[in-house]
Enzyme design. Structure first.
Site, PDB file in Angstrom:
ATOM      1  N   SER A   8     -54.928  58.135 -76.114  1.00 39.10           N
ATOM      2  CA  SER A   8     -55.451  58.078 -74.753  1.00 39.10           C
ATOM      3  C   SER A   8     -55.953  59.459 -74.326  1.00 39.10           C
ATOM      4  O   SER A   8     -56.779  60.060 -75.000  1.00 39.10           O
ATOM      5  CB  SER A   8     -54.361  57.541 -73.808  1.00 39.10           C
ATOM      6  OG  SER A   8     -54.860  57.256 -72.535  1.00 39.10           O
ATOM      7  N   ASP A  54     -57.056  46.308 -76.245  1.00 34.39           N
ATOM      8  CA  ASP A  54     -57.124  47.441 -75.312  1.00 34.39           C
ATOM      9  C   ASP A  54     -58.449  47.381 -74.559  1.00 34.39           C
ATOM     10  O   ASP A  54     -59.506  47.638 -75.109  1.00 34.39           O
ATOM     11  CB  ASP A  54     -57.011  48.754 -76.093  1.00 34.39           C
ATOM     12  CG  ASP A  54     -57.000  49.993 -75.198  1.00 34.39           C
ATOM     13  OD1 ASP A  54     -57.131  49.845 -73.966  1.00 34.39           O
ATOM     14  OD2 ASP A  54     -56.854  51.103 -75.742  1.00 34.39           O
ATOM     15  N   HIS A  63     -53.614  48.703 -74.085  1.00 41.66           N
ATOM     16  CA  HIS A  63     -53.729  50.149 -74.273  1.00 41.66           C
ATOM     17  C   HIS A  63     -52.409  50.761 -74.728  1.00 41.66           C
ATOM     18  O   HIS A  63     -52.392  51.741 -75.484  1.00 41.66           O
ATOM     19  CB  HIS A  63     -54.184  50.797 -72.966  1.00 41.66           C
ATOM     20  CG  HIS A  63     -54.457  52.263 -73.077  1.00 41.66           C
ATOM     21  ND1 HIS A  63     -55.324  52.792 -74.011  1.00 41.66           N
ATOM     22  CD2 HIS A  63     -53.966  53.324 -72.370  1.00 41.66           C
ATOM     23  CE1 HIS A  63     -55.364  54.109 -73.881  1.00 41.66           C
ATOM     24  NE2 HIS A  63     -54.546  54.455 -72.900  1.00 41.66           N
TER      25      HIS A  63
END
Length: 380
Positions: free
Chosen positions: A155, A320, A353
């Protein structure tokens, strides 16, 4: 008693103080500052086996292990780091650092501003990914690490890994960019702004100077976390875990918590507001918004990546939607266009995610295989 057999065991944080001001992308400068970090494993004689772990929005330096024998909660990536795990501490020296602006020991908004003797609060400068990478490079210098065997992040952490490869090409052998993107989409910026507005409009936020007022903007933090958490999960994952389950088994025809998913989100929001700093949340989301290495090259990401010398592993997860596989493929295409060595994996997962924090077997196998290659390169 915590079982630490497959863990790095009991760990302790360390602090590194820096007296030299840190120039920031905003034009401001941070005077003397502190970075809190942890290390696991042993640095080899030629200091070639070091790995840097870059954290995401709510992450920190405590990446693996436990603080006490009775500690119930290990570091946030303990499932990946330790003896015999993909990031094997019998082979690697692993460093985790809390980024500047954080709220877990590194200098941030809740730290004392030496110029005023009061918490920085709203006066703390906005941070960017390049600012963090510069500070991490200074920490590497302090530790005597000239070149990372790998820089790894998921991320927001993946953005840091990508920037490391651009800003310090000679200091990164491998960059692992997981569930990330070369810049935020308009939708992602919108999510971040709604979360920030929840905090900024909380009366207890006091313009960011709530420390002196003895208040905590819990309502804003709860809402920000609830919104963020929804985007970290997938529709299928939420349906599989919660569906339309009711807490009491029947409708109550009111506005209190009825569905299990409502209870879960409120629990996550309450827990988050107990330990996370509101100003830090604002800073982290702004750093996400501002990251765009291609902007300085007319939007040409391949040109931005041209200086990189590292080999890359890019990974995404099918469910995601916050940082979709399409965004990772965008990075991969640019790396190929720039003539870089890159491996790409799109991993089947229902975890959205948050999958980069999980242990889906194909993901674990991918990490283990790639890091084994890295270890062999440095004879670890």
């Amino acid at each position: 008693m915590t079982d630490t057999n497959c863990s790095v065991g009991i760990v302790a944080a360390q602090d590194a103080a820096f007296d030299i001001p840190l120039p920031l992308a905003s034009g401001a400068a941070l005077p003397g500052y502190q970075l809190r970090f942890e290390t696991y494993g042993k640095l080899n004689a030629d200091k070639s086996n070091a790995i840097l772990i870059c954290h995401a929005l709510s992450g920190h330096h405590h990446v693996a292990g436990y603080y006490r024998a009775d500690d119930k909660t290990p570091g946030w990536w303990d499932n990946m780091i330790g003896p015999g795990k993909p990031i094997d501490t019998r082979r690697f020296f692993v460093v985790g650092v809390n980024n500047l602006g954080g709220c877990h020991g590194s200098t941030g908004p809740s730290s004392v501003n030496p110029a005023t003797g009061q918490p920085w609060g709203s006066a703390f400068p906005v941070m960017t990914v390049p600012d963090w990478v510069t500070s991490q490079a200074r920490l590497a210098d302090r530790l005597g690490i000239e070149r990372w065997a790998a820089v790894i992040g998921g991320s927001l952490g993946g953005m840091q890994a990508l920037h490391w490869s651009i800003a310090y090409p000679e200091r990164v052998a491998h960059a692992l960019v997981i569930a990330s993107a070369p810049k935020l989409s308009a939708q992602n910026i919108a999510f971040n702004d709604v979360a920030r507005q929840a905090i900024l409009t909380d009366p207890d936020f006091c313009g960011g100077d709530f420390y002196q007022q003895g208040t905590i903007p819990r309502r804003g933090l709860r809402l920000a976390r609830m919104l963020g958490h929804i985007t970290y999960l997938s529709d299928d994952g939420m349906g599989e875990k919660f569906g339309r389950m009711l807490r009491s088994g029947e409708y109550r025809f009111g506005y209190d918590v009825e569905f299990e998913i409502e209870s879960y989100l409120r629990y996550q929001g309450d827990k988050f507001s107990d330990y996370f700093d509101a100003n830090t949340y604002l800073l982290m989301t702004k750093a996400l918004d501002y990251f765009d290495p291609a902007a300085a090259h007319g939007g040409d990401l391949a040109a931005a990546l041209k200086p990189a010398q590292a080999a890359f592993m890019v990974a995404s997860f099918t469910s995601d939607w916050r940082f979709s596989p399409e965004r990772s493929r965008e990075t991969v295409k640019a790396l190929i266009a720039a003539g870089k060595r890159v491996s790409y994996a799109e991993i089947e997962s229902v975890h959205g995610h948050d999958a980069f924090l999980m242990t889906d077997q194909p993901y674990v196998d991918l990490m283990r295989a790639y890091l084994d290659r890295v270890a062999k390169e440095v004879n670890a």
